[in-house]
Motif scaffolding. Structure first.
Motif, PDB file in Angstrom:
ATOM      1  N   LEU A  17       1.216   3.781   5.848  1.00 38.78           N
ATOM      2  CA  LEU A  17       1.341   2.572   5.019  1.00 38.78           C
ATOM      3  C   LEU A  17       0.310   2.490   3.906  1.00 38.78           C
ATOM      4  O   LEU A  17       0.285   1.510   3.161  1.00 38.78           O
ATOM      5  CB  LEU A  17       1.231   1.323   5.898  1.00 38.78           C
ATOM      6  N   ARG A  49      -2.876   1.931   4.005  1.00 44.18           N
ATOM      7  CA  ARG A  49      -3.894   0.890   4.181  1.00 44.18           C
ATOM      8  C   ARG A  49      -4.461   0.994   5.585  1.00 44.18           C
ATOM      9  O   ARG A  49      -3.885   1.661   6.458  1.00 44.18           O
ATOM     10  CB  ARG A  49      -3.277  -0.500   3.970  1.00 44.18           C
ATOM     11  N   ASP A  61      -1.396  -6.305  12.943  1.00 48.14           N
ATOM     12  CA  ASP A  61      -0.590  -5.080  13.017  1.00 48.14           C
ATOM     13  C   ASP A  61      -0.123  -4.705  14.416  1.00 48.14           C
ATOM     14  O   ASP A  61       0.594  -3.719  14.572  1.00 48.14           O
ATOM     15  CB  ASP A  61      -1.361  -3.900  12.411  1.00 48.14           C
ATOM     16  N   THR A  94       3.424  -3.846  -0.495  1.00 49.21           N
ATOM     17  CA  THR A  94       3.278  -2.904   0.612  1.00 49.21           C
ATOM     18  C   THR A  94       3.530  -1.496   0.115  1.00 49.21           C
ATOM     19  O   THR A  94       3.973  -1.283  -1.015  1.00 49.21           O
ATOM     20  CB  THR A  94       4.254  -3.256   1.760  1.00 49.21           C
ATOM     21  N   ALA A  99       7.237  -1.401   5.980  1.00 52.56           N
ATOM     22  CA  ALA A  99       7.235  -2.868   5.987  1.00 52.56           C
ATOM     23  C   ALA A  99       8.025  -3.412   4.799  1.00 52.56           C
ATOM     24  O   ALA A  99       7.585  -4.304   4.060  1.00 52.56           O
ATOM     25  CB  ALA A  99       5.808  -3.417   5.997  1.00 52.56           C
ATOM     26  N   LEU A 147       8.390  -7.151   3.693  1.00 52.48           N
ATOM     27  CA  LEU A 147       7.380  -7.850   2.911  1.00 52.48           C
ATOM     28  C   LEU A 147       7.758  -7.850   1.429  1.00 52.48           C
ATOM     29  O   LEU A 147       7.574  -8.854   0.728  1.00 52.48           O
ATOM     30  CB  LEU A 147       6.013  -7.198   3.117  1.00 52.48           C
ATOM     31  N   ASP A 198       2.077 -10.114   1.774  1.00 53.64           N
ATOM     32  CA  ASP A 198       1.579  -8.758   1.990  1.00 53.64           C
ATOM     33  C   ASP A 198       1.184  -8.481   3.431  1.00 53.64           C
ATOM     34  O   ASP A 198       0.588  -7.437   3.724  1.00 53.64           O
ATOM     35  CB  ASP A 198       0.384  -8.478   1.073  1.00 53.64           C
ATOM     36  N   ASN A 199       1.513  -9.401   4.361  1.00 56.39           N
ATOM     37  CA  ASN A 199       1.232  -9.147   5.767  1.00 56.39           C
ATOM     38  C   ASN A 199       2.182  -9.968   6.627  1.00 56.39           C
ATOM     39  O   ASN A 199       2.860 -10.892   6.144  1.00 56.39           O
ATOM     40  CB  ASN A 199      -0.235  -9.458   6.107  1.00 56.39           C
ATOM     41  N   ASN A 200       2.242  -9.613   7.898  1.00 53.16           N
ATOM     42  CA  ASN A 200       3.218 -10.247   8.784  1.00 53.16           C
ATOM     43  C   ASN A 200       2.899 -11.701   9.088  1.00 53.16           C
ATOM     44  O   ASN A 200       3.801 -12.481   9.420  1.00 53.16           O
ATOM     45  CB  ASN A 200       3.314  -9.464  10.094  1.00 53.16           C
ATOM     46  N   HIS A 255       9.075  -0.174  -2.073  1.00 53.03           N
ATOM     47  CA  HIS A 255       7.679   0.273  -2.005  1.00 53.03           C
ATOM     48  C   HIS A 255       7.614   1.764  -2.266  1.00 53.03           C
ATOM     49  O   HIS A 255       8.633   2.468  -2.231  1.00 53.03           O
ATOM     50  CB  HIS A 255       7.061  -0.048  -0.636  1.00 53.03           C
ATOM     51  N   HIS A 303       0.893   1.080  -6.154  1.00 55.98           N
ATOM     52  CA  HIS A 303       1.867   0.257  -5.440  1.00 55.98           C
ATOM     53  C   HIS A 303       3.076  -0.075  -6.302  1.00 55.98           C
ATOM     54  O   HIS A 303       3.931  -0.856  -5.890  1.00 55.98           O
ATOM     55  CB  HIS A 303       1.206  -1.041  -4.977  1.00 55.98           C
TER      56      HIS A 303
END
Length: 612
Positions: free
Chosen positions: A161, A163, A170, A353, A357, A360, A372-374, A539, A552
């Motif tokens: 990913l 990152r 996560d 992302t 994912a 997102l 940018d996150n869950n 992405h 990105h």
């Protein structure tokens, strides 16, 4: 003979190990003889006393010297085992301290560093007495093992990913990772891998704790030499730090990597805790939420608007020299489309992302918020945020979602404002599976068109198409077939392009080319004056394709025959054609919703935000 002497002679296991008691590290035969009292022991088989009045060691066919030497091989083996164990313990601790957490830094030179944390821990252990020393060593070793586990997590997430591993959010992705592996190699293999990885990760803190305790004992048994060695290494560390010496770029030999890692992840945990409220404030500000239906999307009235997400379609696909065949194909396609009366423009968006994912990116583009996150994604789904789907639905479009990779109930469809949602099973595919993709993109698009656009329409259609043929691992790619032969998908058993797993970049190029050619072929075959196609990457692919620290950015294109539609996008600055060059405009992906609604609204000005 005393009991202790008898044990010393008969049981070599009772001999102290040299590493445990250096002061007694002499030949075991010498210790035995010195400890023997001047008593007489009858020789086996004769019953006669020793005429000298001293102890006689029983001989077994080879004499007294051979009998006395029997403990030596056992003791030697124990010494070797002990020293090997100590060396392995030292190696494990050193590796866990110096292990990089980024895959592109995994070079032999990366382990040739002096970790300051290890020197400080050694100094502390030398200053502590026995029991506290062992307790501190065990705790420090266990924590070091946990740091190593986080590093392994970072390595995996950077590889897939782009990152580091998020300690707060996560964990839910582990289920996604298992599903991906199961889809790729089968459930039994995925289960075996998951169990193996789980046991290994549990074993690491235990092994590092045991290793630290063992090394602490070695330090105190050689206290003077250890103190000098630690002091010398501290001076060497300071000199290396002063000169910035390094073998691997960006990795100083005077290492503090463990401390930096802990600080970075601690800051991330803190940020996640504060981000919930910050995101709630962002959701509450929406300039389009209360716009009346007659003022929404007036510039697209009567048009069928298709927004297609192309899996893993990133900037590298159109700018990397190794993928030069893709921009060539796009240029040729743009020329053919122009001949057929279609106009095309392209630019870039910055995705939240990379490598995976995809949800997102979908949420970011359709909601106008940076997701940018869950945690943000879950919180978004719990709101009534006004999405692009909601805008089209309010303006009297029929809204449709097509997601062939979804194989179960998907309540998120209601959040996005879809009246009709098609999952993979809903599409009725009977052909072969292609790596991760349950069906070719051409089949999914064909089914959508047949069910939603081929018949009589009472309203125009807005659809989100989530295409997945270009999803990793890129080992099996379908071939484009004649649209009239698709039927239930059996035709896709012919013309499968297979790529070895090791050739990820080749497979990636094939898969992206396939999906883009499918979209262009669809427009050529079924597109008309009322077709507006927007297709965009979700992405960039994983770093195995892009390399370290990738952009990105993802390409985005618009295709239409209606010049009035295209003229409304003049102020976007997008370039004509389907191949944006490296200098094409770049927007954050969350800006697309507002720009789109503004451009195709009744006025060129953006509504003023109204706090909720």
């Amino acid at each position: 003979m005393t009991r202790e002497t008898q044990l010393s002679i008969a049981d070599p296991a009772s001999t102290p190990d040299a590493d445990q008691n250096p002061s007694t590290a002499t030949d075991p035969r010498e210790r035995t003889v010195e400890a023997a009292p001047p008593t007489t022991v009858a020789a086996r088989g004769t019953g006669a006393p020793n005429p000298r009045g001293t102890e006689t060691v029983e001989a077994r066919g080879t004499g007294a010297d051979a009998a006395a030497s029997r403990p030596a091989p056992v003791t030697l083996r124990r010494r070797i085992v002990a020293r090997v164990a100590t060396a392995l313990a030292a190696l494990l601790v050193l590796v866990t301290f110096t292990l990089p957490n980024r895959p592109w830094q995994l070079e032999p030179g990366a382990f040739l560093r002096i970790p300051l944390e290890a020197l400080l821990l050694a100094a502390l252990l030398l200053a502590l007495p026995g029991r506290p020393r062992r307790v501190v060593a065990a705790l420090a070793g266990g924590l070091l093992g946990l740091v190593a586990v986080v590093k392994v997590g970072d390595l995996g997430f950077y590889s897939s990913l782009g990152r580091p591993f998020d300690l707060v959010l996560d964990w839910s992705l582990l289920d996604e990772a298992f599903t991906f592996v199961a889809e790729s190699i089968g459930r039994p293999g995925a289960t075996a891998i998951a169990l193996g990885v789980g046991l290994l990760l549990l074993a690491v803190p235990v092994l590092t704790a045991v290793s630290a305790v063992r090394l602490s004992g070695l330090l105190t048994r050689h206290r003077t030499g250890s103190t000098r060695a630690v002091a010398t290494l501290v001076v060497v560390w300071a000199v290396l730090a002063a000169f910035g010496a390094r073998i691997v770029p960006a990795m100083p030999m005077a290492d503090t990597n463990a401390t930096i890692l802990v600080q970075e992840h601690a800051a991330e945990v803190r940020d996640r805790l504060y981000d919930r409220q910050a995101f709630a404030d962002e959701v509450g500000v929406d300039p389009f939420r209360d716009v009346p239906a007659d003022q929404l999307l007036t510039g697209l009235r009567g048009k069928n608007v298709l927004i297609a997400f192309v899996e893993s379609y990133g900037r590298d696909a159109v700018t990397d020299a190794e993928f030069a065949s893709i921009p060539r194909m796009l240029d040729e396609s743009a020329d053919r489309l122009a001949t057929a009366g279609f106009a095309t423009r392209s630019g870039f968006l910055t995705s939240p992302t990379i490598g995976g994912a995809s949800w997102l990116a979908h949420a970011t583009l359709l909601s106008g918020l940076w997701v940018d996150n869950n945690q943000r994604y879950r919180n978004l789904l719990a709101t009534d945020r006004f999405t692009l789907g909601d805008a089209f639905r309010r303006a009297s479009w029929r809204t449709v979602g097509v997601m062939p990779a979804v194989n179960q109930a998907w309540p998120e469809g209601a959040f996005y404002g879809y009246e009709q949602f098609y999952s993979g099973p809903d599409l009725g595919y009977q052909g072969p599976k292609f790596a991760f993709a349950p069906m070719p993109d051409q089949f999914a698009i064909h089914q959508f068109h047949k069910r939603e656009l081929a018949g009589q329409q009472d309203r125009p259609v807005m659809a989100e198409l989530a295409l997945v043929s270009s999803h990793s691992p890129w080992t099996k790619v379908p071939s484009l077939v004649d649209w009239d032969t698709i039927d239930d998908g059996e035709v896709f058993r012919r013309g499968i392009i297979g790529t070895p797993t090791a050739q990820a970049r080749t497979g990636y190029r094939h898969s992206i080319s396939y999906t883009l050619r499918t979209l262009i072929s669809y427009v050529e075959r079924y597109g008309d004056d009322d077709t507006v196609l927007v297709f965009v990457g979700d992405h960039q692919p994983a770093p195995v394709v892009t390399g370290e620290n990738p952009s990105h950015d993802v390409p985005i294109h618009i295709v239409t025959k209606d010049q009035a539609v295209l003229q409304r996008t003049n102020d976007w600055g997008w370039q004509d054609g389907l191949t944006p060059d490296p200098n094409a405009p770049v927007w954050p992906m969350n800006e697309f919703r507002d720009r789109f609604l503004t451009t195709f609204g009744p006025t060129p000005t953006r509504p003023q935000a109204q706090p909720r």
